[in-house]
Motif scaffolding. Structure first.
Motif, PDB file in Angstrom:
ATOM      1  N   GLY A   1       0.771  -1.082  -0.211  1.00 62.64           N
ATOM      2  CA  GLY A   1       0.061   0.049   0.057  1.00 62.64           C
ATOM      3  C   GLY A   1       0.791   1.329   0.014  1.00 62.64           C
ATOM      4  N   ALA A   2       0.200   2.372  -0.202  1.00 66.23           N
ATOM      5  CA  ALA A   2       0.918   3.691  -0.095  1.00 66.23           C
ATOM      6  C   ALA A   2       0.812   4.427   1.047  1.00 66.23           C
ATOM      7  N   GLU A   3       1.920   5.208   1.303  1.00 66.20           N
ATOM      8  CA  GLU A   3       1.979   5.934   2.662  1.00 66.20           C
ATOM      9  C   GLU A   3       2.337   7.475   1.989  1.00 66.20           C
ATOM     10  N   ALA A   4       1.220   8.292   2.476  1.00 67.35           N
ATOM     11  CA  ALA A   4       1.209   9.807   2.212  1.00 67.35           C
ATOM     12  C   ALA A   4       2.335  10.494   2.840  1.00 67.35           C
ATOM     13  N   LEU A   5       3.011  11.326   2.237  1.00 67.23           N
ATOM     14  CA  LEU A   5       3.879  12.188   2.678  1.00 67.23           C
ATOM     15  C   LEU A   5       3.196  13.611   2.971  1.00 67.23           C
ATOM     16  N   GLY A   6       3.256  14.075   4.287  1.00 62.45           N
ATOM     17  CA  GLY A   6       2.918  15.276   4.775  1.00 62.45           C
ATOM     18  C   GLY A   6       3.657  16.453   4.138  1.00 62.45           C
ATOM     19  N   PRO A   7       3.147  17.932   4.204  1.00 63.63           N
ATOM     20  CA  PRO A   7       4.001  18.955   3.644  1.00 63.63           C
ATOM     21  C   PRO A   7       5.405  19.067   4.229  1.00 63.63           C
ATOM     22  N   GLU A   8       5.559  18.553   5.694  1.00 65.11           N
ATOM     23  CA  GLU A   8       6.958  18.756   6.282  1.00 65.11           C
ATOM     24  C   GLU A   8       7.559  17.254   6.074  1.00 65.11           C
ATOM     25  N   ASP A   9       7.031  16.508   5.449  1.00 59.28           N
ATOM     26  CA  ASP A   9       7.805  15.009   5.488  1.00 59.28           C
ATOM     27  C   ASP A   9       8.805  15.064   4.272  1.00 59.28           C
ATOM     28  N   GLY A  10      10.023  14.219   4.566  1.00 59.97           N
ATOM     29  CA  GLY A  10      10.789  14.109   3.664  1.00 59.97           C
ATOM     30  C   GLY A  10      11.266  12.691   3.401  1.00 59.97           C
ATOM     31  N   ALA A  11      11.969  12.198   2.383  1.00 58.20           N
ATOM     32  CA  ALA A  11      12.519  10.764   2.130  1.00 58.20           C
ATOM     33  C   ALA A  11      13.962  10.956   1.762  1.00 58.20           C
ATOM     34  N   VAL A  12      14.690   9.805   2.252  1.00 55.65           N
ATOM     35  CA  VAL A  12      16.066   9.579   1.687  1.00 55.65           C
ATOM     36  C   VAL A  12      16.266   8.553   1.320  1.00 55.65           C
ATOM     37  N   MET A  13      16.458   8.048  -0.118  1.00 49.30           N
ATOM     38  CA  MET A  13      16.483   7.045  -1.196  1.00 49.30           C
ATOM     39  C   MET A  13      17.809   6.245  -0.901  1.00 49.30           C
ATOM     40  N   ALA A  14      17.936   5.313  -0.014  1.00 51.88           N
ATOM     41  CA  ALA A  14      19.384   4.815   0.160  1.00 51.88           C
ATOM     42  C   ALA A  14      19.443   3.500  -0.133  1.00 51.88           C
ATOM     43  N   LEU A  15      18.958   3.423  -1.691  1.00 45.60           N
ATOM     44  CA  LEU A  15      18.736   2.004  -2.267  1.00 45.60           C
ATOM     45  C   LEU A  15      19.901   1.891  -3.520  1.00 45.60           C
ATOM     46  N   PRO A  16      20.206   0.612  -3.922  1.00 49.84           N
ATOM     47  CA  PRO A  16      21.077   0.476  -4.854  1.00 49.84           C
ATOM     48  C   PRO A  16      21.038   1.167  -6.340  1.00 49.84           C
ATOM     49  N   ALA A  17      22.055   1.516  -6.906  1.00 44.54           N
ATOM     50  CA  ALA A  17      22.035   2.536  -7.964  1.00 44.54           C
ATOM     51  C   ALA A  17      20.768   1.939  -9.184  1.00 44.54           C
ATOM     52  N   TRP A  18      20.850   0.613  -9.534  1.00 45.36           N
ATOM     53  CA  TRP A  18      19.893   0.275 -10.312  1.00 45.36           C
ATOM     54  C   TRP A  18      18.377   0.157  -9.797  1.00 45.36           C
ATOM     55  N   VAL A  19      18.383   0.073  -8.479  1.00 44.14           N
ATOM     56  CA  VAL A  19      16.896   0.297  -8.068  1.00 44.14           C
ATOM     57  C   VAL A  19      16.474   1.762  -8.109  1.00 44.14           C
ATOM     58  N   ALA A  20      17.356   2.661  -7.765  1.00 43.76           N
ATOM     59  CA  ALA A  20      17.012   4.053  -7.600  1.00 43.76           C
ATOM     60  C   ALA A  20      16.683   4.686  -8.872  1.00 43.76           C
ATOM     61  N   THR A  21      17.275   4.245 -10.047  1.00 46.78           N
ATOM     62  CA  THR A  21      17.171   4.620 -11.409  1.00 46.78           C
ATOM     63  C   THR A  21      15.722   4.034 -12.014  1.00 46.78           C
ATOM     64  N   ASP A  22      15.213   2.961 -11.553  1.00 50.13           N
ATOM     65  CA  ASP A  22      13.996   2.575 -11.992  1.00 50.13           C
ATOM     66  C   ASP A  22      13.036   3.519 -11.154  1.00 50.13           C
ATOM     67  N   LEU A  23      13.210   3.931  -9.951  1.00 50.57           N
ATOM     68  CA  LEU A  23      12.098   4.174  -9.360  1.00 50.57           C
ATOM     69  C   LEU A  23      12.173   5.928  -9.561  1.00 50.57           C
TER      70      LEU A  23
END
Length: 424
Positions: A245-267
């Motif tokens: 399922g999806a998780e909404a990010l509020g206006p003050e929320d953020g994300a750090v994507m610490a995934l392998p390069a080949w995964v990050a480029t797909d996303l």
């Protein structure tokens, strides 16, 4: 209260980002697709050996300030990293039978090269000036374009050291990355290049203390959560779409994507990142090292490159190992064991219980072209940062680089100087 930051990936880069964020008072949710943390730097029980091993042998150095600061921050146990009291690197040449120990002096002024007993046999003091060309190299240039890649010292020192650091044929590797490694280690004197090994395992040293620290700090840790997509609205990530399922990010929320390069480029379509990778092969043998065995032995003239002496096993690392990916594991085990047995005074001994681990995409290829593709921590999305040893850390794919990348990404959300090193 500051918004939550979702850290996507619980490898060392993600753990570093999460630790930095909670230290700065940000609520953190750590998501990991696997059932355990650590990514490419973790320990597991191997049934073939009957032992707990790491999914890759890793050497750290006393000059790895970010890694050591991370261990202090999470309260890692004393002795998490083990090594000699001074910078000492034993070597053995399988072809000639020679053995020697490289012993840089503690200070920055490298007087040790004037002492024949401290340097590679047959080398001259002036031979050690060769890497100066790396420091002066314009970008982008290869090591082969920046220094002489031949001769005794190249074969017995610069080639094995640079191959291990870059996991790419040094001649085609990026000179700037090589210079950064040398500048932070040998260039900083022996105090900065004392070898350190997580003798009880990477998980015991890095991963488990970090998870305990995060739990005590109130971070939410969620395993088995694979990110399927980023839902983007305007210049922000509006939601994280997981398999459940999806998780909404509020206006003050953020994300750090610490995934392998080949995964990050797909996303994240349009993300520029390294596309080529290099393999590492590790071989483990369930036999205790003979008394007096060095913790780490550099090996010249064989398939074996570095021999680690753990209390319950002997382990070998071979870098830039793409050529070995199609070789049957049984053949590799027999060939490597024959060398290990010779090196440890057990020539002719029967092959013990063994395991060979081939990591096809162990690191990005450290060529100038691939190094130029490394992105910074900041993205075009206001609430999304990147972390990982493949991002622009200034270092090759190393534990030090991974931890540095996490601190840098986290600093984008804390509006203050990183407690580990400072945002780059």
């Amino acid at each position: 209260m500051a918004g939550r930051v979702h850290v996507l990936g619980a490898g060392l880069a993600g753990l570093s980002a999460a630790v930095q964020l909670v230290q700065a008072g940000r609520p953190v949710v750590l998501h990991e697709a696997a059932k355990q943390a650590g990514g490419r730097c973790r320990s597991y029980h191997d049934p073939a050996l009957g032992l707990t091993i790491d999914n890759g042998n890793h050497l750290l150095l006393s000059g790895n300030r970010d890694a050591l600061a991370f261990l202090r921050a999470v309260g890692a146990p004393a002795g998490a990293l083990t090594g000699p009291d001074e910078a000492a690197f034993p070597f053995a040449d399988l072809a000639t039978g020679e053995r020697w120990t490289l012993r840089p002096n503690a200070g920055r002024l490298p007087w040790w090269v004037l002492d024949a007993s401290r340097r590679v046999p047959g080398s001259r003091a002036r031979d050690y000036l060769a890497p100066i060309g790396l420091m002066r190299a314009g970008h982008p240039r290869t090591i082969g374009e920046s220094m002489a890649c031949e001769g005794l010292l190249w074969e017995r020192l610069w080639h094995p050291v640079l191959l291990a650091a870059l996991n790419t044929d040094p001649r085609e590797s990026d000179a700037a990355l090589a210079a950064a490694i040398l500048r932070e280690t040998l260039g900083a004197g022996g105090r900065a290049c004392r070898p350190l090994v997580a003798i009880e395992g990477l998980s015991a040293a890095f991963v488990e203390p970090a998870l305990r620290f995060l739990e005590r700090a109130g971070a939410e840790i969620r395993f088995g959560r694979r990110l399927r997509a980023l839902e983007i609205a305007g210049d922000r990530v509006a939601a994280l779409a997981f398999a459940d399922g999806a998780e909404a990010l509020g206006p003050e929320d953020g994300a750090v994507m610490a995934l392998p390069a080949w995964v990050a480029t797909d996303l994240l379509p349009g993300l520029d990142a390294p596309q080529e990778h290099r393999a590492i092969v590790n071989a483990h043998f369930a036999v205790a090292p003979p008394p007096g065995s060095p913790l780490l032995l550099g090996v010249i003239g064989g398939l074996t490159e570095w021999l680690f002496a753990y209390p319950d096993r002997l382990s070998v690392t071979i870098s830039g190992a793409d050529r070995l990916l199609e070789t049957p594991r049984e053949d590799l085990a027999e060939r490597i064991w024959a060398e290990v047995a010779r090196l440890t005074g057990q020539a002719g001994a029967a092959l013990p219980r063994w395991q060979v681990v081939k990591e096809k995409r162990a690191t990005f290829a450290a060529t100038p072209a691939q190094a130029a593709r490394r992105p910074g921590a900041r993205t075009h999305l206001a609430n999304l940062a990147l972390a990982g040893d493949w991002t622009a850390t200034g270092l090759p794919s190393t534990i030090e680089g991974a931890i540095r990348s996490g601190a840098t990404a986290a600093a984008l959300f804390t509006q203050e100087r990183s407690a580990l090193r400072g945002a780059a």
